[in-house]
Design an enzyme around this catalytic site. Structure first.
Site, mmCIF file in Angstrom:
data_model
loop_
_atom_site.group_PDB
_atom_site.id
_atom_site.type_symbol
_atom_site.label_atom_id
_atom_site.label_comp_id
_atom_site.label_asym_id
_atom_site.label_seq_id
_atom_site.Cartn_x
_atom_site.Cartn_y
_atom_site.Cartn_z
ATOM 1 N N ASP A 52 0.865 -1.177 0.000
ATOM 2 C CA ASP A 52 0.000 0.000 0.000
ATOM 3 C C ASP A 52 0.906 1.233 0.000
ATOM 4 O OD1 ASP A 52 -1.791 2.050 0.620
ATOM 5 O OD2 ASP A 52 -2.900 0.835 2.080
ATOM 6 N N TYR A 136 -8.546 14.787 -8.312
ATOM 7 C CA TYR A 136 -7.496 13.977 -8.932
ATOM 8 C C TYR A 136 -6.409 14.872 -9.538
ATOM 9 C CZ TYR A 136 -5.295 11.181 -12.626
ATOM 10 O OH TYR A 136 -4.390 10.591 -13.472
ATOM 11 N N SER A 165 -3.234 10.619 -22.935
ATOM 12 C CA SER A 165 -4.013 9.379 -22.923
ATOM 13 C C SER A 165 -3.168 8.248 -23.502
ATOM 14 C CB SER A 165 -5.291 9.548 -23.751
ATOM 15 O OG SER A 165 -5.991 10.731 -23.362
HETATM 16 C C1 15L Z 1 -5.914 10.427 -16.811
HETATM 17 O O1 15L Z 1 -5.209 11.023 -16.013
HETATM 18 C C2 15L Z 1 -6.588 9.148 -16.468
HETATM 19 O O2 15L Z 1 -5.887 8.417 -15.493
HETATM 20 C C3 15L Z 1 -6.824 8.279 -17.674
HETATM 21 O O3 15L Z 1 -7.722 7.254 -17.303
HETATM 22 C C4 15L Z 1 -7.376 9.056 -18.887
HETATM 23 O O4 15L Z 1 -8.702 9.370 -18.676
HETATM 24 C C5 15L Z 1 -6.518 10.296 -19.163
HETATM 25 O O5 15L Z 1 -6.196 11.020 -18.016
HETATM 26 C C6 15L Z 1 -7.182 11.278 -20.151
HETATM 27 O O6 15L Z 1 -7.376 12.444 -19.820
HETATM 28 O O7 15L Z 1 -7.483 10.855 -21.272
#
Ligand code: 15L
Length: 264
Positions: A52, A136, A165
């Site tokens: 973890d 996030y 992406s």
């Molecule tokens: C991210 O940070 C995500 O983790 C990923 O799943 C995608 O959604 C990506 O960005 C994105 O913006 O396409």
């Protein structure tokens, strides 16, 4: 391949699995970790230990003897602050403490969501202000600031990749801008390892897409140039958009729509 072992956090995730397979095939000695079991066969030259990111001692001991830490662990979608706090903020702190103790270089998986509230018509350079598009994205902004602190105060080197992406192919119109091919991504990680020094650098993690939202970064210093482009996939995904004006307006796409309350 790097001479010391390389720690990969988030090994069981989408990017983690890609790096596990591709870097092991290049002869890297990988020390893999994740909070969930590795869902793919363990490649030769690799070890896996479940841990973890919130467990400071576990991360410290996993990093023992490593010269490079690829930090791809944590929550990767928009969630509540409470869900993100432990894995992403505490977890990244533990990774940076481990890097400091080992004098290891860090590659930090930042995200386009650290700047997701810019309009799609704005072209960004690496020194733009952060505009996180949620909890996030904010945790990625925190990770970038951690990297900055540990560089200025402790000389821990970092490459922060603002990842677009990472997908085998482009699924929709937005990702014509943000897409990075698997090959370009793996070469970027190799460059992060090979570079003589990286200081504290930001890289836009996207292929050479003509619709990119992003421009200048530290790629010359790292010695990386993308070779692929989403351009030849534009025809195939034409018209694949959401019907949400907020998602379509901003670089961060759907992430922005979570709890968005502006009316203008
Ligand atoms: C991210 O940070 C995500 O983790 C990923 O799943 C995608 O959604 C990506 O960005 C994105 O913006 O396409």
């Amino acid at each position: 391949a790097p001479d010391r072992p390389v720690l990969l956090t988030g090994a069981s995730g989408t990017i983690g699995r890609l790096l596990t397979n591709r870097l092991a095939a290049l002869g890297w000695r990988l020390r893999l970790t994740d909070i969930v079991p590795l869902p793919i066969p363990l490649p030769s030259g690799a070890t896996f230990e479940r841990a973890d990111l919130e467990d400071r001692d576990a991360i410290a001991s996993l990093a023992q003897g490593c010269g490079l830490i690829l930090h791809f662990g944590g929550v990767s979608t928009e969630q509540s602050f409470e869900a993100i706090l432990g894995p992403n903020l505490r977890g990244s702190f533990h990774v940076y403490e481990a890097a400091r103790a080992q004098k290891a270089r860090v590659v930090f998986a930042s995200s386009n969501h650290a700047v997701g509230l810019y309009d799609r018509s704005t072209v960004l350079d690496h020194d733009c202000h952060l505009r996180p598009d949620g909890h996030y994205g904010l945790s990625k902004a925190y990770g970038e600031m951690l990297a900055r602190l540990y560089w200025e105060k402790h000389a821990v080197e970092s490459v922060m990749i603002r990842i677009g992406s990472v997908l085998p192919e482009v699924p929709d119109e937005r990702m014509l801008s943000t897409w990075i091919s698997h090959d370009d991504f793996v070469r970027l990680i190799q460059s992060c390892a090979d570079a003589e020094s990286v200081d504290c650098s930001i890289i836009w993690g996207a292929s050479d897409n003509s619709r990119s939202f992003w421009r200048h970064d530290a790629r010359d210093r790292i010695g990386w140039t993308p070779r692929d482009s989403s351009d030849d996939q534009a025809e195939r995904v034409r018209g694949r958009v959401t019907n949400d004006p907020v998602a379509e307006r901003y670089q961060g796409g759907k992430f922005v729509t979570v709890d968005y309350t502006r009316r203008d």
